[in-house]
Every structure is written in C-alpha cells, then in structure tokens.
Design a protein around this motif. Structure first.
Motif, PDB file in Angstrom:
ATOM      1  N   VAL A 183      -9.749   0.902  -4.765  1.00  0.00           N
ATOM      2  CA  VAL A 183      -8.298   1.011  -4.578  1.00  0.00           C
ATOM      3  C   VAL A 183      -7.626  -0.313  -4.943  1.00  0.00           C
ATOM      4  N   ARG A 184      -8.217  -1.411  -4.534  1.00  0.00           N
ATOM      5  CA  ARG A 184      -7.642  -2.733  -4.824  1.00  0.00           C
ATOM      6  C   ARG A 184      -7.566  -2.980  -6.321  1.00  0.00           C
ATOM      7  N   LEU A 185      -8.624  -2.629  -7.028  1.00  0.00           N
ATOM      8  CA  LEU A 185      -8.637  -2.824  -8.485  1.00  0.00           C
ATOM      9  C   LEU A 185      -7.626  -1.900  -9.170  1.00  0.00           C
ATOM     10  N   ARG A 186      -7.488  -0.706  -8.641  1.00  0.00           N
ATOM     11  CA  ARG A 186      -6.516   0.244  -9.206  1.00  0.00           C
ATOM     12  C   ARG A 186      -5.095  -0.274  -9.004  1.00  0.00           C
ATOM     13  N   ARG A 187      -4.833  -0.893  -7.866  1.00  0.00           N
ATOM     14  CA  ARG A 187      -3.505  -1.461  -7.600  1.00  0.00           C
ATOM     15  C   ARG A 187      -3.153  -2.550  -8.610  1.00  0.00           C
ATOM     16  N   GLN A 188      -4.165  -3.269  -9.080  1.00  0.00           N
ATOM     17  CA  GLN A 188      -3.935  -4.384  -9.990  1.00  0.00           C
ATOM     18  C   GLN A 188      -3.399  -3.951 -11.353  1.00  0.00           C
TER      19      GLN A 188
END
Length: 290
Positions: A150-155
């Motif tokens: 999820v964190r990488l997708r937010r980036q």
C-alpha cells in the motif's frame, strides 16, 4: 467517470453539504437525531465524512431539512452513491488508515513534518519493510507485506505527471540518524531521499540537532490541501489506535503557521541535500570501520 470518483472525498464533501443544510434550518445535530430516531453520534459521523452514507440517509435528512429542490436532492443522492464505491486501497483489505489514504489520493498538496522517521511517500522498500516490522512487532509477515505494498502504491502520486502531488517534507535530523534495518538500508534510503528531493513538486528540508528546541517537538503531523475550494484543508495526526483529523479553520491555521516556522528554521533545500548526503557518508564510514 465513476471510476475516477474518490469515495472518501465525496463522503466528506457530502457531509459538509448536509451540515450546511442543517445549519440553514437552524437545527442541532441532537434535534435531527431525535427526529430520525438515530443517535446524535451517527449524525456527527455523517457530517464529518467518517461514516459511509446511504441514499436513504440522504433522503431522510433532506426530508427533515425540507429541501424542496429536486435537483439538489438528486445531486446529494448521487454523491451518496459515489461515496459508497471502493477506492484502489480497498483491494488490499482492511487498512487502518484508509480514510487518510483516500484524502491523500485526492490532495493537491501535502506538507508533512516527521521527527522520527522518513515519511512514507519517500521510503524505499527495504526501509519500509524494516520500519513497519519494527513498529508492529506482533504483525504477521503477510500484514507487513500488505502495508508495504500500500505504501509503495501511494508513492505513485509523486510520479504522476498529469496529477502530481505537491509534497513538502520537513524532517528532524533524528529521522536520518535512526538506523532502520541496517547501515546499507539507511545508505540506500538517504541516497533515495536526495534523489527524490530533485523531483519537481518535491521539497525536502532537514532541521539539524543544533537548531535545538523548535515548533515541531510536539510530534508528527501532516496538512492536506485539495484542488477543489469546496474541500477544506485537513490536519492529520497519526495515532496508535485511532487517528486525528482536524478540519476547523482555526486548527488548520495554527498548524500551518507552525509549519511555516519549521520551514524557516530548517536548512534550505540545497543545504538539506548536502546534509543528508553527509549522513549517508557517515553510515558508509561506520561500515568501513567495522
């Protein structure tokens, strides 16, 4: 069209409109709750956008507020329908801070201050993995991996040239000195931080220890601003069991002023890049010494 609708933002905007209608009618949330035989907390949650709202809720509230313009009722009903759609983050299952992700996804700008760690939007995968695993010692590996994904997708918002997020990050030196993972993870993370600071719309500043006490010693927070003037800015403060969202103009103003002081006391962008690069060299020298 519908796929581009952000359910979190739609829900929030709908809540603001329902609050406006209630206030125009001169009614308190308690009075409305009594009329509809529901709890006052439900009315409050509907108005602050923290609870999904059904078309039936909208119809009932419009009845109480005696909204006679069919176009207004239809518009609010459509917003309620859109607000119940799922955002991209729902495909990852139950994410504790899904409300924040919804706001961040639609934000035009994000000002974040972090005294302890590198902000999520600027983290490398190894750093994020080590940080999340350390912060959640009882989490299963699958849960850690989900949060990392999820964190990488937010980036992706940072590299979205059509709809870039204006990111301004102020970090305390402690965030750079705290060894998350190991020295190699930190070297890669700090080099990534320098690289990201060159990206258009991204600004990174550091407050060194030598600055002493400063307005950010009370802790981490973020200020989100939105492209639509109808959406008020939000101050987000992350908690262990629950998060805090401040939307009152006076609260947002106080945090905004505090952020301006932080930016003024921090090293400028070029000095910060040099400082971060020097810390990365310190990690490398420590590794060589061992």
């Amino acid at each position: 069209m519908a796929s581009n609708v952000n359910p979190t933002v739609r829900r929030r905007r709908l809540g603001q409109e329902l609050r406006r209608l209630r206030e125009l009618k001169g009614m308190t949330a308690e009075e409305v709750a009594e009329r509809l035989l529901v709890s006052q907390s439900k009315i409050s949650r509907l108005e602050n956008g923290r609870r999904s709202i059904s078309q039936r809720d909208v119809r009932d509230l419009c009845g109480v507020y005696e909204v006679e313009d069919v176009r207004i009722v239809d518009s609010l009903m459509q917003m309620a329908k859109d607000s119940r759609q799922q955002g991209w983050w729902h495909s990852f299952g139950d994410i504790p801070y899904s409300v924040y992700i919804g706001l961040e996804t639609d934000a035009a700008s994000l000002r974040v201050y972090d005294p302890l760690v590198v902000p999520g939007l600027l983290q490398t995968r190894p750093y994020a993995e080590s940080l999340i695993a350390g912060a959640l010692p009882e989490a299963a590996p699958g849960d850690v991996d989900k949060r990392v994904q999820v964190r990488l997708r937010r980036q992706e918002r940072i590299s979205d040239l059509e709809n870039p997020l204006r990111l301004w990050a102020v970090l305390d030196e402690a965030a750079l000195r705290r060894t998350v993972g190991n020295r190699q993870v930190m070297i890669e993370q700090l080099e990534h931080l320098v690289e990201m600071s060159h990206v258009p719309y991204v600004t990174v500043q550091v407050i060194p220890f030598t600055m002493g006490a400063h307005p950010g010693v009370s802790g981490q927070y973020a200020i989100l601003e939105f492209p639509d003037a109808a959406d008020s800015s939000v101050v987000y403060i992350e908690g262990v069991t629950s998060d805090l969202y401040l939307e009152k103009a006076n609260d947002v103003q106080k945090y905004s002023v505090m952020y301006e002081h932080l930016r003024a006391q921090a090293l400028n962008a070029d000095q910060s890049r040099e400082f971060i690069a020097d810390v990365a060299k310190d990690y490398a020298h420590e590794g060589a010494a061992h």
